[in-house]
Design an enzyme around this catalytic site. Structure first.
Site, PDB file in Angstrom:
ATOM      1  N   LYS A 617       0.825  -1.210   0.000  1.00  0.00           N
ATOM      2  CA  LYS A 617       0.000   0.000   0.000  1.00  0.00           C
ATOM      3  C   LYS A 617       0.859   1.259   0.000  1.00  0.00           C
ATOM      4  O   LYS A 617       0.647   2.181  -0.803  1.00  0.00           O
ATOM      5  CB  LYS A 617      -0.930  -0.010   1.210  1.00  0.00           C
ATOM      6  CG  LYS A 617      -1.850   1.201   1.279  1.00  0.00           C
ATOM      7  CD  LYS A 617      -2.790   1.119   2.474  1.00  0.00           C
ATOM      8  CE  LYS A 617      -3.833   0.039   2.289  1.00  0.00           C
ATOM      9  NZ  LYS A 617      -4.869   0.069   3.353  1.00  0.00           N
ATOM     10  N   GLN A 622       3.686   5.832  -2.834  1.00  0.00           N
ATOM     11  CA  GLN A 622       4.890   6.586  -3.199  1.00  0.00           C
ATOM     12  C   GLN A 622       5.040   6.701  -4.714  1.00  0.00           C
ATOM     13  O   GLN A 622       5.359   7.761  -5.251  1.00  0.00           O
ATOM     14  CB  GLN A 622       6.126   5.917  -2.605  1.00  0.00           C
ATOM     15  CG  GLN A 622       6.293   6.147  -1.133  1.00  0.00           C
ATOM     16  CD  GLN A 622       6.643   7.592  -0.832  1.00  0.00           C
ATOM     17  OE1 GLN A 622       7.717   8.077  -1.152  1.00  0.00           O
ATOM     18  NE2 GLN A 622       5.708   8.307  -0.223  1.00  0.00           N
ATOM     19  N   GLU A 688      11.427   7.800  -5.487  1.00  0.00           N
ATOM     20  CA  GLU A 688      11.773   8.746  -6.545  1.00  0.00           C
ATOM     21  C   GLU A 688      11.606   8.212  -7.958  1.00  0.00           C
ATOM     22  O   GLU A 688      11.393   8.982  -8.892  1.00  0.00           O
ATOM     23  CB  GLU A 688      13.210   9.221  -6.332  1.00  0.00           C
ATOM     24  CG  GLU A 688      13.319  10.064  -5.076  1.00  0.00           C
ATOM     25  CD  GLU A 688      14.727  10.493  -4.757  1.00  0.00           C
ATOM     26  OE1 GLU A 688      15.078  11.636  -5.071  1.00  0.00           O
ATOM     27  OE2 GLU A 688      15.480   9.678  -4.193  1.00  0.00           O
TER      28      GLU A 688
END
Length: 721
Positions: A617, A622, A688
Site C-alpha cells: 500500500k 509513493q 523517486e
C-alpha cells in the site's frame, strides 16, 4: 501472508487524520515568541542602511536583529562529498553577520515579537537601502558560458565510450535535438518551520526537516557547540521532496533569534518565504543526439546538459545519469556543465537529475522511433543491454523487458495505431506514449537499537524521518520479519536526534539503509540468545531471567559515527563494480483539444521494478505520488525568474500551478516485487523512480495525438497549438 509485502495501514494515519499529530510549528513552549524575516530586494550587493525604527515601535516587538547586533555564527562548512553531513549547507551565506547580499530574498533582518501578526507587521516596516553590484541571474543568457562539471564520487561530470561524435556523424539514421526544463519548486503541504529554544549552551529545535542528523550536525557547527548539545525533533513532517533535506536560513535564524532573546522562537515561513529562501530544482538545457543503423541499433548516444548552481551554494544535478545505463549504444558521450548565478542556490528535488534527464533522453528515443518507423517499445527493447553499456559493469538485477511486456499488455498498447492524430474520442485527439523510468539505488549509514522483551514485545529505536511515506510501518514490518514476531508486537521510536543516528530521507535510501541495520541487529540478538533462526526468541529471553535483551548497531559517539561513515564508504567503493537501480515503464494516454490545445491525462499505468516490496500500500502510494509530481512537471509547473533582477515572479500556489485532483486520472501501479540480491531484504527504493520518465511519456503521447513535438517544458497550450 508474509508480513513483508502486506498492505498494512500506516501507523501514523489516525494521528494525522484526527489532528493529534503535532508538526514543527504546532508545539507549545512557555514564553514562546514569533519571528518573521525581512528579505533583500537586490540580487547582489551590500546593505548600506537599515531603518528599523518603525518596526521596533510596533506593540509586542521584542527585537529586530540585523547584521549590526545579531549574535555570532560560525561559517557554513564547505561541501565535501566524502563527509555527508556537509551536504546540509543549503547555502554558504553567514546570515546577519555581514552587510553582503548574495541573492534576491536573502534574509537581512529577523523580527521577534509576542505574536505572529506583530512580527509580520514589523517586518514589513523595515526599510533597507543598498549598493548593488553587477549580478548574473539570467540562466538562458549565461548558459553559453557554462563550464564543464568536474567529476566527483557522487555525480560524475563526464563519461564516454568510444568516439560518439564520429559515430553519430556516420550513422544511417539520426536525431539531434535541444530540450529544456524550467526551474521548479517543491511546494510541500507544510511550509518550512522551526521552533528553537536554548538552555544555556544546549539547543532544542522542532524542525520540518527530512534530515534530522544532518540538521543537528549543521546547527552544532554554526553555533559552536558540541553535537551532543543539539537536539532536533521531527516526528511528523508533511512532505519534503528534497526541499527539507538541507538547512535553510529559517532554521538558522530561529535558533539565532532564540539565542539573542533568551526565549523560545517560532519561525514559520510563508509560502513566498519558502520560494525566496529555499532552493528549488535547477533549470536545464539538454542536447540529445542519437545515431542508429536501419535496424534501430544505437551506434551513438550523446547527452549533454547545462544546469545551474548558486554562487553561494548548490550542487550540480546528475542530469545525464540515466543515459550511462539505459541503452546499449556502441559509442556513448555524457557531459554535464554548470553556470553559477546570483540566485538562491538550487537543491535536490524528487529524483534530482533523472527526473529532468529522462524527459530529454526518452523524448529523443521516441523521435528516433518515428524516424525509423519502429514502435517506440520495440526500439527500446532492441537496445536493452545485458550489462552496463558504458563500462560493462554487471547489473544487480534488471527487469525492464518484463515491465514493458506486462505494461503493454495491460495498457492495450498493440491497439495503438502509429500515425499521429489517428485516434479520436469525439472532439478530442487521443494519444498514447511510453517512457522508461530509472533511478539509482544507494545505501547510507544508519544506527539502531533493538530490544526484545519477555512479554513478547519489541522496541526499535532509530532517528529516521517520517514524511508521509509510512516509514515507521515499513520498519515495523521489517523488524517483525527479522525476529519472527507479530507486527503488532513491534513498537517504533523515530523522528528525534536523541535516538540512534539514521540517514537522511533522500535518494530513496532510507528504507533499505535502516533495514540493513535492523537485519544486522536481529542477527546480533539471535547470537546473544544463542538461538538458531527457527527458535522461539521470546522463550529464549524468558530463559535468561531478565525482562529485556537489547542490542545496538553502530553508535553516536564520534568514533561510532566515523566507523559508520567508513562502513558506508567501504560499501560504496566495493559496489562501484555493480550497477543497481529501480526502473520501470510509464504508460500514458492523453486527450488533446485541437482548438484550444488543452491536454488532459486520461489513463496512466506504471510497471516498476523496485526490488522487494515491503508494504504494497505505501509503496504504491509513493509511486503514484511521484507520477502526480511528474504530471505537474509535464503540464504546468514552472518557477518564473525575472531575468533582469533575479526575483521569483510567481511565489505562490495561485501562480505556480501544481496538479489538483481534476488533473489526475486513476493511476494504476504494478510492482514486480523482484528482490535485488545485493540489497538488504532485496529492497531498492520507491520514493523517486515514480517521477522519472513521466514528462517524456506525456510529451510522447501529445506528439502521438497531435503530431506536434514539444521539447520545452511545461507543455502549455501555446506549444501544442
Amino acid at each position: 501472508m508474509s508480513v513483508i509485502g502486506a498492505p498494512l495501514d500506516r501507523r501514523d494515519g489516525p494521528a494525522k487524520t484526527t489532528g493529534a499529530a503535532r508538526f514543527a510549528a504546532e508545539h507549545r513552549r512557555p514564553g514562546l515568541t514569533h519571528a518573521a524575516l525581512v528579505h533583500a530586494t537586490i540580487s547582489r550587493g551590500r546593505v548600506t542602511r537599515l531603518d528599523t525604527t518603525a518596526a521596533g515601535a510596533v506593540p509586542g516587538v521584542i527585537a529586530v536583529l540585523t547584521h549590526h547586533d545579531a549574535p555570532p555564527l560560525k561559517p557554513a562548512p564547505k561541501v565535501n562529498p566524502l563527509n555527508l553531513s556537509t551536504l546540509a549547507s543549503g547555502t554558504s551565506v553567514n546570515y546577519l553577520q555581514t552587510d553582503e547580499v548574495h541573492f534576491d530574498g536573502q534574509p537581512i533582518a529577523v523580527v521577534v515579537a509576542e505574536t505572529s501578526a506583530a512580527a509580520k507587521e514589523a517586518a514589513s516596516l523595515v526599510r533597507a537601502e543598498y549598493a548593488p553590484s553587477p549580478s548574473t541571474v539570467d540562466f538562458a543568457a549565461a548558459a553559453p558560458h557554462a563550464k564543464k562539471q568536474p567529476n566527483n564520487p557522487v555525480s560524475p561530470g563526464e563519461a564516454k565510450k568510444g568516439d560518439a561524435e564520429k559515430a553519430f556523424a556516420a550513422a544511417a539514421v539520426t536525431v539531434d535535438h535541444r530540450y529544456t526544463t524550467p526551474p521548479h519548486h517543491h511546494n510541500a503541504i507544510e511550509p518550512h518551520a522551526t521552533i528553537a529554544e536554548w538552555d544555556g549552551d544546549r539547543l532544542t529545535v522542532h524542525d520540518a526537516t527530512q534530515s534530522i542528523d544532518w540538521c543537528r550536525t549543521h546547527l552544532a557547527i554554526r553555533f559552536g557547540v558540541p553535537v551532543g548539545n543539539v537536539r532536533v525533533i521531527a516526528p511528523f513532517v508533511a512532505d519534503g521532496f528534497g526541499g527539507k533535506g538541507m538547512v535553510w536560513p529559517g532554521t538558522i535564524l530561529a535558533a539565532l533569534a532564540a539565542r539573542a532573546t533568551g526565549r523560545p522562537v517560532r519561525l514559520a515561513l510563508t509560502r513566498e518565504g519558502v520560494y525566496r529562501t529555499v532552493g528549488g530544482r535547477t533549470p536545464s538545457i539538454q542536447r540529445v543526439a542519437l545515431g542508429a543503423d536501419h535496424d534501430g541499433r544505437l551506434t551513438a548516444l550523446i547527452h549533454t546538459s547545462v544546469s545551474r548552481t548558486g554562487r553561494v551554494g548548490g550542487m550540480p544535478e546528475q542530469v545525464t545519469s540515466q543515459s550511462r545505463h539505459l541503452y546499449a549504444a556502441e559509442h556513448i558521450l555524457v557531459q554535464a556543465s554548470t553556470v553559477e548565478l546570483d540566485l538562491v542556490p538550487n537543491t535536490a528535488m524528487r529524483a534530482p537529475g533523472e527526473s529532468i534527464g529522462t524527459f530529454a533522453v526518452e523524448s529523443a528515443i521516441d523521435e528516433l522511433a518515428v524516424e525509423l518507423g519502429v514502435d517506440p517499445i520495440e526500439l527500446r527493447l532492441r537496445n536493452e543491454p545485458e550489462r552496463n553499456p558504458l563500462d560493462g559493469k554487471e547489473f544487480t538485477h534488471r527487469r525492464l523487458r518484463e515491465a514493458y511486456e506486462l505494461g503493454a499488455r495491460r495498457f492495450g498498447w498493440r491497439d495503438r495505431p502509429p500515425e499521429p492524430g489517428s485516434m479520436r474520442d469525439g472532439r478530442w485527439l487521443v494519444g498514447m506514449g511510453v517512457a522508461t523510468a530509472y533511478h539509482p539505488a544507494w545505501l547510507f549509514p544508519a544506527n539502531v537499537t533493538l530490544r526484545l522483551s519477555a512479554d513478547g514485545t519489541v522496541l526499535l529505536r532509530c532517528g529516521f524521518q517520517e514524511m508521509g511515506m509510512g516509514a515507521a510501518t515499513a520498519q515495523a514490518q521489517i523488524t517483525a520479519n527479522a525476529l519472527g514476531v507479530p507486527v503488532d508486537a513491534v513498537r517504533v521510536e523515530y523522528g528525534d536526534s536523541a535516538l540512534p543516528m539514521a540517514s537522511t530521507a533522500g535518494g530513496s535510501t532510507q528504507t533499505a539503509s535502516v533495514a540493513a541495520s535492523v537485519v544486522e541487529a536481529a542477527e546480533k540478538l539471535k547470537r546473544r540468545l544463542r538461538t538458531r533462526s527457527g527458535d522461539d526468541l521470546v522463550a529464549a529471553v524468558r530463559r535468561t531471567g531478565v525482562p529485556h535483551v537489547e542490542v545496538s548497531v553502530g553508535s553516536d559517539t564520534r568514533l561510532g559515527r566515523i566507523a559508520g561513515q567508513a562502513r558506508f564508504m567501504g560499501r560504496f567503493l566495493r559496489d562501484r563494480r555493480l550497477v543497481r537501480a529501480a526502473s520501470g515503464a510509464q504508460f500514458c494516454e492523453v486527450r488533446v483539444d485541437p482548438d484550444t490545445g488543452e491536454v488532459r491525462i486520461s489513463r496512466w499505468l506504471g510497471v516498476f521494478d523496485i526490488g522487494t516490496v515491503v508494504n504494497a500500500k505505501t509503496a504504491a502510494s509513493q509511486l503514484r505520488g511521484g507520477i502526480v509530481m511528474g504530471i505537474g512537471m509535464a503540464l504546468s509547473e514552472e518557477t518564473l525568474v525575472d531575468p533582469r533582477t533575479g526575483r521569483i515572479m510567481n511565489p505562490s500556489l495561485a501562480e505556480y500551478h501544481v496538479p489538483v485532483h481534476a488533473d489526475i486520472p486513476r493511476i494504476d501501479v504494478t510492482m514486480l516485487d523482484d528482490p535485488d540480491p545485493t540489497m538488504p531484504l532485496g529492497v531498492v527504493g520507491a520514493g523517486e523512480v515514480g517521477i522519472t520518465g513521466v514528462a517524456a511519456a506525456v510529451a510522447n503521447a501529445v506528439r502521438h495525438a497531435t503530431g506536434r513535438r514539444v521539447r520545452d517544458l511545461p507543455i502549455t497550450l501555446d506549444k501544442v497549438l
